[in-house]
Design an enzyme around this catalytic site. Structure first.
Site, PDB file in Angstrom:
ATOM      1  N   HIS A  63       9.324   7.153   4.633  1.00 44.70           N
ATOM      2  CA  HIS A  63       9.234   6.876   6.070  1.00 44.70           C
ATOM      3  C   HIS A  63      10.125   7.877   6.789  1.00 44.70           C
ATOM      4  O   HIS A  63      11.350   7.811   6.664  1.00 44.70           O
ATOM      5  CB  HIS A  63       9.671   5.445   6.363  1.00 44.70           C
ATOM      6  CG  HIS A  63       8.811   4.420   5.674  1.00 44.70           C
ATOM      7  ND1 HIS A  63       7.673   3.899   6.246  1.00 44.70           N
ATOM      8  CD2 HIS A  63       8.901   3.846   4.445  1.00 44.70           C
ATOM      9  CE1 HIS A  63       7.113   3.034   5.402  1.00 44.70           C
ATOM     10  NE2 HIS A  63       7.838   2.989   4.300  1.00 44.70           N
ATOM     11  N   LEU A  64       9.517   8.818   7.513  1.00 47.81           N
ATOM     12  CA  LEU A  64      10.301   9.864   8.177  1.00 47.81           C
ATOM     13  C   LEU A  64      10.534   9.565   9.650  1.00 47.81           C
ATOM     14  O   LEU A  64      11.266  10.295  10.321  1.00 47.81           O
ATOM     15  CB  LEU A  64       9.647  11.237   7.984  1.00 47.81           C
ATOM     16  CG  LEU A  64       9.499  11.686   6.524  1.00 47.81           C
ATOM     17  CD1 LEU A  64       8.952  13.104   6.461  1.00 47.81           C
ATOM     18  CD2 LEU A  64      10.818  11.588   5.751  1.00 47.81           C
ATOM     19  N   ARG A  65       9.918   8.489  10.154  1.00 46.98           N
ATOM     20  CA  ARG A  65      10.230   7.903  11.483  1.00 46.98           C
ATOM     21  C   ARG A  65       9.866   8.751  12.680  1.00 46.98           C
ATOM     22  O   ARG A  65      10.128   8.353  13.807  1.00 46.98           O
ATOM     23  CB  ARG A  65      11.716   7.539  11.577  1.00 46.98           C
ATOM     24  CG  ARG A  65      12.242   6.660  10.466  1.00 46.98           C
ATOM     25  CD  ARG A  65      11.542   5.340  10.365  1.00 46.98           C
ATOM     26  NE  ARG A  65      12.224   4.423   9.432  1.00 46.98           N
ATOM     27  CZ  ARG A  65      11.614   3.429   8.818  1.00 46.98           C
ATOM     28  NH1 ARG A  65      10.312   3.216   8.993  1.00 46.98           N
ATOM     29  NH2 ARG A  65      12.291   2.649   8.007  1.00 46.98           N
ATOM     30  N   ASP A 153       1.072   0.726   5.306  1.00 47.27           N
ATOM     31  CA  ASP A 153       2.343   0.315   4.686  1.00 47.27           C
ATOM     32  C   ASP A 153       3.351  -0.226   5.698  1.00 47.27           C
ATOM     33  O   ASP A 153       3.486   0.285   6.801  1.00 47.27           O
ATOM     34  CB  ASP A 153       2.995   1.469   3.934  1.00 47.27           C
ATOM     35  CG  ASP A 153       4.276   0.995   3.271  1.00 47.27           C
ATOM     36  OD1 ASP A 153       4.186   0.105   2.418  1.00 47.27           O
ATOM     37  OD2 ASP A 153       5.357   1.458   3.656  1.00 47.27           O
ATOM     38  N   HIS A 180       0.437  -1.973   0.764  1.00 45.87           N
ATOM     39  CA  HIS A 180       1.675  -2.761   0.765  1.00 45.87           C
ATOM     40  C   HIS A 180       1.208  -4.176   0.413  1.00 45.87           C
ATOM     41  O   HIS A 180       0.690  -4.895   1.257  1.00 45.87           O
ATOM     42  CB  HIS A 180       2.319  -2.705   2.151  1.00 45.87           C
ATOM     43  CG  HIS A 180       3.575  -3.500   2.255  1.00 45.87           C
ATOM     44  ND1 HIS A 180       4.815  -2.931   2.420  1.00 45.87           N
ATOM     45  CD2 HIS A 180       3.797  -4.835   2.190  1.00 45.87           C
ATOM     46  CE1 HIS A 180       5.742  -3.874   2.471  1.00 45.87           C
ATOM     47  NE2 HIS A 180       5.153  -5.042   2.337  1.00 45.87           N
ATOM     48  N   HIS A 233       4.942   0.618  -4.123  1.00 40.87           N
ATOM     49  CA  HIS A 233       6.147  -0.114  -4.556  1.00 40.87           C
ATOM     50  C   HIS A 233       5.909  -1.408  -5.345  1.00 40.87           C
ATOM     51  O   HIS A 233       6.260  -2.493  -4.891  1.00 40.87           O
ATOM     52  CB  HIS A 233       7.089  -0.365  -3.384  1.00 40.87           C
ATOM     53  CG  HIS A 233       6.438  -0.830  -2.102  1.00 40.87           C
ATOM     54  ND1 HIS A 233       5.587  -1.893  -2.026  1.00 40.87           N
ATOM     55  CD2 HIS A 233       6.550  -0.346  -0.836  1.00 40.87           C
ATOM     56  CE1 HIS A 233       5.202  -2.053  -0.765  1.00 40.87           C
ATOM     57  NE2 HIS A 233       5.775  -1.122  -0.039  1.00 40.87           N
ATOM     58  N   ASP A 306      10.021   5.254  -1.338  1.00 37.34           N
ATOM     59  CA  ASP A 306      10.004   4.303  -0.217  1.00 37.34           C
ATOM     60  C   ASP A 306      11.260   4.497   0.656  1.00 37.34           C
ATOM     61  O   ASP A 306      11.844   3.530   1.153  1.00 37.34           O
ATOM     62  CB  ASP A 306       9.883   2.847  -0.678  1.00 37.34           C
ATOM     63  CG  ASP A 306       9.434   1.933   0.467  1.00 37.34           C
ATOM     64  OD1 ASP A 306       9.130   2.450   1.559  1.00 37.34           O
ATOM     65  OD2 ASP A 306       9.403   0.700   0.270  1.00 37.34           O
ATOM     66  N   HIS A 310      17.193   3.171   8.296  1.00 35.92           N
ATOM     67  CA  HIS A 310      17.455   2.302   9.445  1.00 35.92           C
ATOM     68  C   HIS A 310      18.871   2.583   9.917  1.00 35.92           C
ATOM     69  O   HIS A 310      19.762   2.869   9.111  1.00 35.92           O
ATOM     70  CB  HIS A 310      17.310   0.828   9.077  1.00 35.92           C
ATOM     71  CG  HIS A 310      15.902   0.417   8.743  1.00 35.92           C
ATOM     72  ND1 HIS A 310      14.901   0.363   9.686  1.00 35.92           N
ATOM     73  CD2 HIS A 310      15.322   0.073   7.558  1.00 35.92           C
ATOM     74  CE1 HIS A 310      13.771  -0.016   9.107  1.00 35.92           C
ATOM     75  NE2 HIS A 310      13.992  -0.182   7.815  1.00 35.92           N
TER      76      HIS A 310
HETATM   77  O1  DOR Z   1      11.445  -1.997   2.868  1.00 32.02           O
HETATM   78  C1  DOR Z   1      10.546  -1.526   3.518  1.00 32.02           C
HETATM   79  N1  DOR Z   1      10.775  -0.751   4.589  1.00 32.02           N
HETATM   80  N2  DOR Z   1       9.298  -1.786   3.153  1.00 32.02           N
HETATM   81  C2  DOR Z   1       8.252  -1.414   3.912  1.00 32.02           C
HETATM   82  O2  DOR Z   1       7.147  -1.662   3.523  1.00 32.02           O
HETATM   83  C3  DOR Z   1       8.458  -0.754   5.211  1.00 32.02           C
HETATM   84  C4  DOR Z   1       9.711  -0.016   5.211  1.00 32.02           C
HETATM   85  C5  DOR Z   1      10.120   0.468   6.565  1.00 32.02           C
HETATM   86  O3  DOR Z   1       9.284   1.041   7.261  1.00 32.02           O
HETATM   87  O4  DOR Z   1      11.292   0.320   6.919  1.00 32.02           O
HETATM   88 ZN    ZN Z   2       5.680  -0.946   1.953  1.00 31.34          ZN
END
Ligand code: DOR
Ligand code: ZN
Length: 431
Positions: A63-65, A153, A180, A233, A306, A310
């Protein structure tokens, strides 16, 4: 002509069954030859004596946001974290803001990547508009824009008819659907694995059955549609068994497992550290064992990070309130090398799960050191110890369960298209 000679390392290339001391010659961005004692006097030398030399790692799930949540991560910081972790190709998930459900977003990501990322970024597009599970995205337009796979996902497509049609359409564009797999009616408000740990901590449990029921359904749907189901995952013994049986029956199912689900159990959550909270949650020791076994026998193809950044203020809250997810790109290698040290995986099995296997799952031209292949190479010291401090890493976020811990195994040099993009002493060097 730009030539680079990587000299004297232990070259492990599972795609060609190679594991020997050799030199690797790269020219104009591609692999030219892998042999002992290559004579290339005009080439730039990279000394790999005492180190392992493998294809650059391929991450099917990060996840590169960007766009939209650049305070957590962006393509430059995520790509740099990848380079520092040995990843030369990163597939980035669609749960950005806006969601990558439109070719304009896919193109935006690729354009940013071209300018900002030291490593290759490969967008995974959403399977449904807005990740809402209601309308299928325009898959052929997304593929044309550069999407390598489809995934909602972060969310499970709970409507089985919708999931069936997603698998059907994905077949027409010949791209996998990465799922997912969590039945949300069973997850409810669960935040840790349902079991003795959730009871003791007084936290709502997320049962293993949420995953197994979702995987069982999706396997059925893959069977009747002929679509390529990729299970993201995987965290439970039950899902590993289901995938193994499905593969034996000839159903097109592949699977990945994260570094954290391979070495950590729900016991890690005892201190209510929100950096042990992710979806799916950490499971029991028996689940961890089954996931390792699944990798060892080929039921699970790939290790995928994964990587889910955050911000500190988001994670620094009650366990039940924190967003799920942990960093992965900069710690993946040392974490999973533990499986080689403990004898659970051979070096070739481990490297295959990081290179040629994921490349094959998403049909990527990556993950092997053969003449003409992209010159994406990682050089690392499997023994070297270092202490991981997320504040000194490249990710913009800090949410790692390994913060402050001693790691064993250190990336020394990462090359993309024959160019050094990371060196342990010099840092990220490109663009
Ligand atoms: O732990 C997770 N974080 N699982 C996910 O499926 C989404 C991801 C996120 O985007 O933070
Ligand atoms: Zn996921």
């Amino acid at each position: 002509m730009a030539r680079v000679l990587i000299r004297g390392g232990r070259v492990i290339d599972p795609a060609t069954n190679r594991d020997e001391i050799a030199d690797v010659l790269l020219e104009d961005g591609r692999v030219v030859s892998v042999e002992s004692n290559i004579d290339a006097r005009d080439a730039e030398l990279v000394d790999a004596a005492g180190l392992w030399v493998t294809p650059g790692f391929v991450d099917l799930h990060a996840h590169l946001r960007e766009p939209g949540q650049e305070y957590k991560e962006d393509i430059a910081s995520g790509g740099s974290a990848g380079a520092a972790g040995g990843f030369t190709s990163i597939c980035c998930m669609a749960n950005t803001d806006p969601v990558n459900d439109d070719p304009s977003v896919t193109e935006y990501i690729l354009d940013r990547a071209r300018h900002e990322s030291p490593v290759r970024i490969l967008p995974v597009a959403a399977a449904t508009k807005g990740l809402k599970g209601e309308l299928i995205t325009e898959m052929s337009a997304l593929v044309e824009a550069g999407a390598v796979a489809f995934s909602d996902d972060g969310k499970t497509i709970m409507d089985s008819d919708m999931q069936r049609r997603v698998l059907e359409y994905s077949k027409m564009v010949d791209r996998p659907v990465s799922v997912h797999a969590e039945d949300l009616t069973l997850v409810r408000d669960g935040v840790v694995n349902e079991g003795p740990v959730s009871t003791r901590l007084g936290l709502p449990g997320n049962p293993a059955a949420a995953e197994t029921i979702s995987v069982a359904r999706d396997i059925h749907l893959a069977e009747i549609t002929g679509g390529h189901l990729h299970v993201g995952h995987v965290s439970t013994a039950g899902a590993v068994t289901l995938i193994r049986e499905a593969r034996n029956r000839g159903i097109h199912v592949t699977g990945e497992v994260t570094p954290h689900h391979l070495v950590l159990t729900d016991a890690e959550t005892a201190g209510y550290d929100t950096n042990t909270k992710m979806s799916p949650p950490l499971r029991s020791a028996a689940d961890v064992d089954a996931c390792i076994e699944g990798l060892a026998d080929g039921t699970l193809d790939a290790i995928a990070t994964d990587h889910a950044p955050h911000a500190v203020h988001e994670k620094d809250v009650e366990f039940t309130e924190a967003p799920p997810g942990v960093l992965g790109l900069e710690t993946a290698l040392p974490v999973v090398l533990e499986l080689v040290r403990s004898g659970r995986l051979s070096p070739a099995q481990l490297i295959a799960a990081l290179t040629c296997n994921p490349a094959q799952v998403f049909h990527l031209d990556a993950g092997r050191l053969v003449r003409g292949a992209p010159g994406d190479v990682v050089i690392f010291d499997p023994e070297r110890r270092w202490t991981y401090d997320p504040a000194k890493g490249y990710s913009k976020s800090r949410n790692s369960p390994w913060a402050g811990q001693e790691m064993q195994g250190r990336i020394e040099t990462t090359l993309v298209a024959g160019v050094v993009v990371y060196h342990v002493d010099r840092g990220v060097l490109h663009p």
